[in-house]
Write a protein that holds these residues in place. Structure first.
Motif, PDB file in Angstrom:
ATOM      1  N   UNK A  17     -63.686-116.232 -46.852  1.00 55.39           N
ATOM      2  CA  UNK A  17     -64.154-114.905 -46.446  1.00 55.39           C
ATOM      3  C   UNK A  17     -65.462-114.470 -47.103  1.00 55.39           C
ATOM      4  N   UNK A  18     -66.162-115.385 -47.731  1.00 51.45           N
ATOM      5  CA  UNK A  18     -67.386-115.008 -48.423  1.00 51.45           C
ATOM      6  C   UNK A  18     -68.522-115.921 -48.016  1.00 51.45           C
ATOM      7  N   UNK A  19     -69.464-115.471 -47.267  1.00 51.76           N
ATOM      8  CA  UNK A  19     -69.591-114.135 -46.717  1.00 51.76           C
ATOM      9  C   UNK A  19     -68.674-113.955 -45.507  1.00 51.76           C
ATOM     10  N   UNK A  20     -68.399-112.721 -45.140  1.00 47.75           N
ATOM     11  CA  UNK A  20     -67.523-112.478 -43.993  1.00 47.75           C
ATOM     12  C   UNK A  20     -68.180-112.914 -42.680  1.00 47.75           C
ATOM     13  N   UNK A  21     -67.347-113.240 -41.714  1.00 48.71           N
ATOM     14  CA  UNK A  21     -67.837-113.617 -40.388  1.00 48.71           C
ATOM     15  C   UNK A  21     -68.156-115.092 -40.280  1.00 48.71           C
ATOM     16  N   UNK A  22     -68.580-115.503 -39.094  1.00 50.87           N
ATOM     17  CA  UNK A  22     -68.893-116.914 -38.871  1.00 50.87           C
ATOM     18  C   UNK A  22     -70.147-117.346 -39.630  1.00 50.87           C
ATOM     19  N   UNK A  23     -70.123-118.617 -40.066  1.00 48.59           N
ATOM     20  CA  UNK A  23     -71.259-119.206 -40.779  1.00 48.59           C
ATOM     21  C   UNK A  23     -71.469-120.610 -40.244  1.00 48.59           C
ATOM     22  N   UNK A  24     -72.722-120.995 -40.069  1.00 51.69           N
ATOM     23  CA  UNK A  24     -73.032-122.380 -39.735  1.00 51.69           C
ATOM     24  C   UNK A  24     -74.058-122.900 -40.726  1.00 51.69           C
ATOM     25  N   UNK A  42     -60.201-123.953 -43.279  1.00 50.14           N
ATOM     26  CA  UNK A  42     -59.247-124.985 -43.698  1.00 50.14           C
ATOM     27  C   UNK A  42     -58.038-124.328 -44.358  1.00 50.14           C
ATOM     28  N   UNK A  43     -56.954-125.051 -44.443  1.00 53.15           N
ATOM     29  CA  UNK A  43     -55.720-124.518 -45.023  1.00 53.15           C
ATOM     30  C   UNK A  43     -55.818-124.281 -46.525  1.00 53.15           C
ATOM     31  N   UNK A  44     -56.809-124.865 -47.184  1.00 54.57           N
ATOM     32  CA  UNK A  44     -56.949-124.709 -48.639  1.00 54.57           C
ATOM     33  C   UNK A  44     -57.734-123.462 -49.041  1.00 54.57           C
ATOM     34  N   UNK A  45     -58.063-122.611 -48.077  1.00 58.93           N
ATOM     35  CA  UNK A  45     -58.776-121.384 -48.391  1.00 58.93           C
ATOM     36  C   UNK A  45     -60.279-121.491 -48.334  1.00 58.93           C
ATOM     37  N   UNK A  46     -60.790-122.581 -47.816  1.00 63.41           N
ATOM     38  CA  UNK A  46     -62.238-122.756 -47.701  1.00 63.41           C
ATOM     39  C   UNK A  46     -62.644-122.887 -46.236  1.00 63.41           C
ATOM     40  N   UNK A  47     -63.941-122.904 -46.019  1.00 68.34           N
ATOM     41  CA  UNK A  47     -64.530-123.249 -44.714  1.00 68.34           C
ATOM     42  C   UNK A  47     -65.451-124.423 -44.970  1.00 68.34           C
ATOM     43  N   UNK A  48     -65.393-125.428 -44.113  1.00 63.23           N
ATOM     44  CA  UNK A  48     -66.226-126.609 -44.318  1.00 63.23           C
ATOM     45  C   UNK A  48     -66.881-127.060 -43.010  1.00 63.23           C
ATOM     46  N   UNK A  49     -67.937-127.815 -43.174  1.00 67.44           N
ATOM     47  CA  UNK A  49     -68.607-128.508 -42.077  1.00 67.44           C
ATOM     48  C   UNK A  49     -69.134-129.813 -42.652  1.00 67.44           C
TER      49      UNK A  49
END
Length: 88
Positions: A17-24, A42-49
């Motif tokens: 959630x940091x920063x909020x909203x979509x990120x690329x 991801x299920x571990x609390x992160x967002x990845x690419x």
């Protein structure tokens, strides 16, 4: 066909959630195309690419968040006036 060891997987990660909203992640590896390499939750609390590039490549990148907000990776060791740099 390239030998598997000649390629490297590069993964970017941000908190969910940091920063909020979509990120690329946008850079020379995707022709600076917004949304082409979106970070996924991801299920571990992160967002990845991730992308796969040839070993020895230097990537220049920045993040693009909601409402056109560009930002750099705080953990990037090398930055210039065009963004962050990673050599793999």
């Amino acid at each position: 066909m390239p030998v598997k060891d000649q390629n490297v997987r590069v993964t970017w990660a941000l908190p969910r959630h940091e920063p909020p909203g979509p990120v690329s992640v946008v850079g020379d590896f995707n022709d600076w195309t917004p949304g082409a390499t979106a970070l996924r939750t991801r299920s571990n609390g992160s967002r990845t690419a991730a992308v796969v590039v040839a070993r020895g490549t230097t990537l220049r990148f920045r993040y693009l968040g909601s409402d056109g907000h560009w930002f750099d990776d705080e953990d990037a060791v090398v930055r210039d006036d065009q963004g962050c740099l990673i050599s793999v």
